[in-house]
Scaffold this motif. Structure first.
Motif, PDB file in Angstrom:
ATOM      1  N   LEU A  43     -74.349  12.240 -12.619  1.00  0.00           N
ATOM      2  CA  LEU A  43     -73.223  11.631 -13.320  1.00  0.00           C
ATOM      3  C   LEU A  43     -71.898  12.327 -13.020  1.00  0.00           C
ATOM      4  O   LEU A  43     -70.824  11.736 -13.187  1.00  0.00           O
ATOM      5  CB  LEU A  43     -73.473  11.628 -14.826  1.00  0.00           C
ATOM      6  N   HIS A  47     -70.506   7.085  -9.906  1.00  0.00           N
ATOM      7  CA  HIS A  47     -70.163   6.122 -10.956  1.00  0.00           C
ATOM      8  C   HIS A  47     -71.432   5.386 -11.360  1.00  0.00           C
ATOM      9  O   HIS A  47     -72.152   4.854 -10.519  1.00  0.00           O
ATOM     10  CB  HIS A  47     -69.132   5.110 -10.460  1.00  0.00           C
ATOM     11  N   ASN A  72     -69.275  12.811 -23.607  1.00  0.00           N
ATOM     12  CA  ASN A  72     -67.989  12.477 -22.974  1.00  0.00           C
ATOM     13  C   ASN A  72     -68.054  11.241 -22.081  1.00  0.00           C
ATOM     14  O   ASN A  72     -67.201  11.045 -21.224  1.00  0.00           O
ATOM     15  CB  ASN A  72     -67.468  13.668 -22.155  1.00  0.00           C
ATOM     16  N   ARG A  73     -69.091  10.407 -22.295  1.00  0.00           N
ATOM     17  CA  ARG A  73     -69.211   9.186 -21.493  1.00  0.00           C
ATOM     18  C   ARG A  73     -69.565   8.012 -22.383  1.00  0.00           C
ATOM     19  O   ARG A  73     -70.310   8.165 -23.341  1.00  0.00           O
ATOM     20  CB  ARG A  73     -70.273   9.337 -20.395  1.00  0.00           C
TER      21      ARG A  73
END
Length: 230
Positions: A43, A47, A72-73
């Motif tokens: 990751l 992408h 954070n995604r």
């Protein structure tokens, strides 16, 4: 359709090999990882649009990986697990998973769920047009930047004076404007008592925006005072 990238995280190579056939047939790009640590590394440099994540894996299990991914995604994540108990599903979903599938599962069902999650995330993350320059009064929309007027999605053509009057009334919704004040605000000159210009313009605006001009919904007459938009 744009090509989406799916990351499958599972230490059972045979399962990923099988799913790869179905995913590629549907036009998806596939990335693989055997555990949560490998997934996090991927990751960092790739992408990814959606993750299929097994729970029981060595080094870092799916629960811990799920929590770290969502730190954070923002992306859809489907848990894949041999555990089918309700508490296991609840645990998986409570850590941030969007869906949960128990092994063994039909690959076609997984593909359908992947497509469903991607549609949902795509729809939710489409940038919404700014309404900074729009005035809305029920089904009436006035765009002060483009000078467009729409009623229930239908575009209405107004002259510059008609638009200025409608904008004035709509911008000060609920406020009653006298004919004199409307004239002075729009024409930028002194009003003469015998002048019926404003009244004629109001009638024309109503003919264009009102379903029943004689029973106006948008521009109301306050008898003896003036006009207002409610």
């Amino acid at each position: 359709m744009a090509q989406y990238t799916v990351l499958l995280v599972d230490d059972e190579k045979e399962i990923i090999d099988l799913l790869e056939i179905y995913l590629k047939n549907e036009g998806f790009r596939l990335l693989r990882a055997a555990n949560g640590i490998e997934a996090l590394r991927l990751l960092e440099k790739e992408h990814v649009d959606l993750i299929g994540l097994d729970i029981m894996m060595p080094h870092m299990d799916g629960i811990e990986a799920c929590m770290k991914i969502h730190e954070n995604r923002n992306m859809p994540l489907i848990m894949l697990s041999a555990k089918s108990q309700d508490m296991d599903k609840i645990l998986g979903l409570s850590t941030g998973a969007d869906d949960y599938m128990s092994k063994p599962f039909n690959p076609l069902e997984l593909i359908a769920r992947i497509k469903s999650q991607l549609r949902r995330y795509t729809r939710l993350n489409v940038p919404q047009p700014s309404k900074e320059h729009e005035i809305e009064v029920d089904e009436l929309t006035i765009n002060t930047s483009t000078h467009e007027v729409k009623v229930d999605g239908r575009e209405v053509k107004l002259t510059p004076r008609e638009f200025a009057i409608l904008e004035l009334l709509a911008r000060h919704r609920g406020h009653v404007w006298s004919i004199e004040k409307i004239y002075e605000a729009v024409w930028k000159e002194a009003y003469f008592d015998a002048d019926n210009t404003v009244m004629v313009h109001i009638l024309k605006i109503r003919e264009k925006i009102e379903e029943q001009p004689r029973k106006p919904k948008f521009i109301k007459t306050v008898w003896g005072v003036g006009y207002k938009v409610e």
